[in-house]
Write a protein that holds these residues in place. Structure first.
Motif, PDB file in Angstrom:
ATOM      1  N   GLU A 127       0.899  -1.455  -0.155  1.00 29.27           N
ATOM      2  CA  GLU A 127       0.342  -0.175   0.287  1.00 29.27           C
ATOM      3  C   GLU A 127       0.811   1.234   0.117  1.00 29.27           C
ATOM      4  O   GLU A 127       1.706   1.271   0.665  1.00 29.27           O
ATOM      5  CB  GLU A 127      -0.849  -0.071   0.833  1.00 29.27           C
ATOM      6  CG  GLU A 127      -2.199   1.119   1.299  1.00 29.27           C
ATOM      7  CD  GLU A 127      -2.175   1.829   2.304  1.00 29.27           C
ATOM      8  OE1 GLU A 127      -3.568   2.344   2.637  1.00 29.27           O
ATOM      9  OE2 GLU A 127      -2.743   0.111   3.413  1.00 29.27           O
ATOM     10  N   THR A 130       3.115   3.940   3.219  1.00 34.61           N
ATOM     11  CA  THR A 130       3.403   2.771   3.848  1.00 34.61           C
ATOM     12  C   THR A 130       4.606   2.458   4.513  1.00 34.61           C
ATOM     13  O   THR A 130       6.151   2.638   3.204  1.00 34.61           O
ATOM     14  CB  THR A 130       2.641   1.531   4.702  1.00 34.61           C
ATOM     15  OG1 THR A 130       3.220   0.679   2.998  1.00 34.61           O
ATOM     16  CG2 THR A 130       0.892   1.521   4.406  1.00 34.61           C
ATOM     17  N   TYR A 133       5.886   0.162   1.890  1.00 35.64           N
ATOM     18  CA  TYR A 133       5.988   0.200   0.457  1.00 35.64           C
ATOM     19  C   TYR A 133       7.620   0.795   0.126  1.00 35.64           C
ATOM     20  O   TYR A 133       8.423   0.437  -0.465  1.00 35.64           O
ATOM     21  CB  TYR A 133       5.255   1.099   0.282  1.00 35.64           C
ATOM     22  CG  TYR A 133       4.451   1.499  -1.275  1.00 35.64           C
ATOM     23  CD1 TYR A 133       4.427   0.665  -1.680  1.00 35.64           C
ATOM     24  CD2 TYR A 133       5.588   2.254  -1.191  1.00 35.64           C
ATOM     25  CE1 TYR A 133       4.269   0.700  -3.940  1.00 35.64           C
ATOM     26  CE2 TYR A 133       5.611   2.117  -3.424  1.00 35.64           C
ATOM     27  CZ  TYR A 133       5.287   2.027  -3.985  1.00 35.64           C
ATOM     28  OH  TYR A 133       4.457   1.931  -5.555  1.00 35.64           O
ATOM     29  N   VAL A 451      -0.764  -4.414  -5.654  1.00 36.38           N
ATOM     30  CA  VAL A 451      -0.819  -2.937  -5.806  1.00 36.38           C
ATOM     31  C   VAL A 451      -2.092  -2.378  -6.159  1.00 36.38           C
ATOM     32  O   VAL A 451      -2.623  -3.325  -7.255  1.00 36.38           O
ATOM     33  CB  VAL A 451       0.118  -2.321  -6.207  1.00 36.38           C
ATOM     34  CG1 VAL A 451      -0.176  -1.059  -5.873  1.00 36.38           C
ATOM     35  CG2 VAL A 451       1.647  -2.845  -6.089  1.00 36.38           C
ATOM     36  N   ALA A 452      -2.896  -1.753  -5.310  1.00 41.22           N
ATOM     37  CA  ALA A 452      -4.025  -0.882  -5.798  1.00 41.22           C
ATOM     38  C   ALA A 452      -3.930  -0.488  -6.981  1.00 41.22           C
ATOM     39  O   ALA A 452      -2.745  -0.364  -7.693  1.00 41.22           O
ATOM     40  CB  ALA A 452      -4.345   0.263  -5.078  1.00 41.22           C
TER      41      ALA A 452
END
Length: 691
Positions: A127, A130, A133, A451-452
């Motif tokens: 995310e 963070t 990440y 990942v998003a």
């Protein structure tokens, strides 16, 4: 006497009957031999023709007796090309043998995943913003300058409503930078920021017969967008023969029996092309460590590259699939770890329509369900962006010649599955690479990075009308408008992760597709191409406030430091081409009428790439902040003496966009027009030159 008479009568009548019986028609082999003499077939062509006859392909030569030598030679030229381009040793003969085997399995309804049990694979879900990440991105930056790039670009834009190659399409309307330029400038930025001095990062592009010449022309016209010519390799994918029946019969054109019907083999050919071009060895010899494979119209694909690399390094992966969170039963392939009854395992993509029944049969009667804690399926969605460690990749390609496992998907015309509605073909997919690792230690070193989607995946692959239907059904539209909107939104995510305040824009609808409109944020890859880069440029954090309807374009190779800024309108920042220069923005307030998306009205002249969006960018006013001399401003009109704005305390400044009607000879909105500067040069509304 009677016996002799009867004997003579019988012999006479038998002789007459023999004379009336027509001779047996020549076999296909005899036809080939006869025609070879008068048509001048080469030894190679004759040998292939005879081999195909022995393979049961008699129908390919049945018409030769009545054919012209020129047509016969043309047919053999096609067959030889198909024979040589198929990567297995026996060429066409191997292809038809595989076809018969796969078509038999298809007819019998065999499940290729039978005997395999799925479980959640090894990988990381990340995310943005963070500590995890940031740490993995920092780790990946150590090797990002030792990475080669492989663009899988075999498609035209026809089904999108664009008469050209897809990589030529603009990624967004503020600058109209095309996908290929965007990818190359990102690679050059990574090279400048992270590669060792004297290291030039390479790009390999898989093209097809349809796209090769147009891709080359685009590169030449734009001087390879700044990349050295020798650093770009075009790898042309050839087609495979179409198959007309379960016996593996090679299909001919319905209108011309001398023409062999052929079809694309699938993007799995990229591996055999990498091998045949010797690129894994060449790149290893250059000191590179990884190769990333990416798609032709996904403008978000590089945002997460460093973190993607960081996961591969942290988990010691030889292959890493970039993935997105997916909902259970969502129509997206899933990355799974499959284990067979014999103990073999492989981490590989499983199509969504296969995953749920496989889970029901082996793991749980509930099938593919969302995790109660996360709300997502535990099996991440594959987006076909792949990362390979070059050392192992080369070894495995040397063993297999880069040939991937094939599959067939015929459309049957009858319940007995004996006839096809139309000829089929064998296909292969690049994500099936783990199949060649079965039984090796490398098979245990395959994983994923999730990942998003908003940060890494927004392909442009659908016509606008089709995308509008998909959006109504609850699926992402994957059209030009959504690709552009998501590109702006991904930059907003990076700015927010750097602490900036970025408001959301309004939702607008064009041609039935609804997306967020604004803020329109374009940060040139030379400035930032990874999320951590934004923190080094937009240092002011929450002192940087961008309102929802604003436009921000940042470009240049000089150093930029944004300490404090309020943007309510349009702002273009240009640091120039001198990497040693520095431009600081502090206490600047920009308020103007800005830019906005406007619908294209009926009868309004517009380019294809605008029509497929349904809007154009109306440029009313913009502030221009630069340390570039006036001549370097380029294709812009300016009002008054204030074309250059120095960052002063509390300063509010305007730079006016000068736009006239499109030139008649162009007849296309967004091109032409402009005004004359004092030296008589045209300046103004050519959006292709903003960046």
């Amino acid at each position: 006497f009677l016996k002799i008479s009867n004997f003579l009568y019988y012999q006479t009548n038998q002789s007459m009957a023999d004379e009336q019986t027509p001779p047996a028609p020549p076999t296909a082999g005899e036809i080939v031999d006869n025609v070879a003499k008068r048509s001048g077939l080469s030894k190679e062509e004759l040998a292939l023709a005879k081999s195909l006859v022995e393979d049961g392909q008699d129908h390919l030569f049945a018409h030769w007796d009545a054919g012209e030598s020129k047509k016969i030679k043309s047919q053999m030229k096609q067959l030889v090309a198909l024979h040589k381009s198929y990567p297995l040793e026996n060429g066409l003969l191997s292809y038809t043998a595989n076809a018969r085997k796969l078509l038999l399995a298809s007819k019998e309804g065999k499940n290729p995943l039978e005997g395999w049990v799925p479980k959640v694979p090894k990988g990381e879900a990340l995310e943005l913003g963070t500590e995890k990440y940031d740490a993995l991105e920092a780790k990946g930056l150590e090797s990002i300058g030792k990475t080669g790039f492989v663009l899988v670009a075999g498609g035209l834009g026809e089904r999108l409503g664009y008469n050209g190659i897809k990589v030529e399409l603009p990624t967004e309307t503020c600058t109209s930078m095309c996908y290929l330029e965007y990818y190359i400038t990102t690679i050059l930025s990574i090279q400048a920021k992270h590669a060792a001095p004297g290291t030039f990062l390479p790009l390999a592009i898989m093209v097809s017969d349809d796209t090769h010449d147009k891709t080359l022309a685009l590169l030449k016209k734009n001087k390879y967008f700044g990349m050295r010519i020798n650093d770009v390799t075009l790898m042309k994918q050839e087609k495979v023969a179409a198959i007309m029946n379960n016996d593996g019969g090679i299909a001919q054109s319905e209108s011309d029996p001398f023409s062999i019907e052929s079809k694309p083999h699938g993007h799995g050919d990229v591996h055999s092309l990498m091998h045949s071009n010797g690129l894994p060895k060449k790149w290893l010899d250059m000191g590179l460590e990884y190769a990333v494979f990416f798609q032709d119209t996904n403008g978000l694909g590089f945002h997460t590259l460093a973190a993607f690399l960081g996961v591969s390094m942290e988990l010691d992966l030889v292959m890493n699939s970039l993935a997105i969170p997916r909902k259970a039963k969502q129509a997206v392939g899933a990355v799974c770890d499959l284990t067979s009854s014999s103990g073999e395992s492989m981490t590989i993509n499983v199509e969504y329509n296969q995953l749920d029944p496989l889970l029901r049969a082996t793991v749980s009667k509930a099938g593919d369900v969302n995790d109660k804690k996360t709300g997502w399926s535990p099996y991440p969605g594959n987006i076909n962006q792949l990362l390979f460690r070059l050392a192992e990749y080369k070894v495995n390609l040397d063993k297999t010649s880069g040939v991937m496992g094939e599959f067939v998907n015929p459309k049957y015309a009858d319940d007995a599955k004996t006839k096809f509605k139309k000829p089929t073909r064998l296909e292969c997919m690049m994500q099936d690479y783990p199949q060649v690792l079965k039984g090796t230690e490398d098979s245990k070193k395959v994983g994923f990075t999730s990942v998003a989607a908003g940060l890494c995946f927004s392909p442009v692959k659908n016509a606008t009308a089709d995308g509008a239907k998909k959006q109504k059904e609850g699926t992402h539209p994957a059209v030009a408008f959504s690709g552009e909107s998501d590109q702006y939104a991904a930059v907003a995510m990076c700015l927010r992760a750097a602490g900036c305040r970025v408001q959301k824009g309004q939702v607008k609808t064009f041609l039935g597709v609804s997306m967020e409109s604004g803020p329109f944020l374009v940060v040139h890859p030379a400035v930032c191409c990874q999320p951590s880069h934004y923190k080094g440029v937009f240092v002011g954090g929450d002192k940087i406030n961008i309102l929802g309807g604003s436009t921000l374009i940042v470009k240049g190779k000089g150093k930029l430091v944004v300490e404090s800024l309020k943007l309510d309108g349009a702002l273009i920042v240009d640091t120039g081409d001198d990497p040693a220069s520095t431009l600081t923005i502090k206490d600047v307030v920009v308020e103007n009428e800005g830019w906005m998306e406007k619908p294209i009205e009926e009868g309004m002249p517009s380019a294809e790439w605008m029509k497929m969006r349904g809007y154009f960018m109306e440029r009313k006013e913009a502030c221009y902040i630069t340390n570039v001399p006036k001549r370097g401003v380029g294709k812009f009109g300016v009002s008054g003496p204030g074309y250059r704005v120095d960052a002063g305390a509390g300063q509010t400044a305007k730079w006016m966009w000068v736009e006239e009607e499109p030139k008649e000879e162009k007849g296309v909105m967004g091109f032409g027009g402009g005004s004359k500067d004092e030296e008589g040069e045209t300046v103004g509304c050519s959006p292709c030159n903003v960046m």
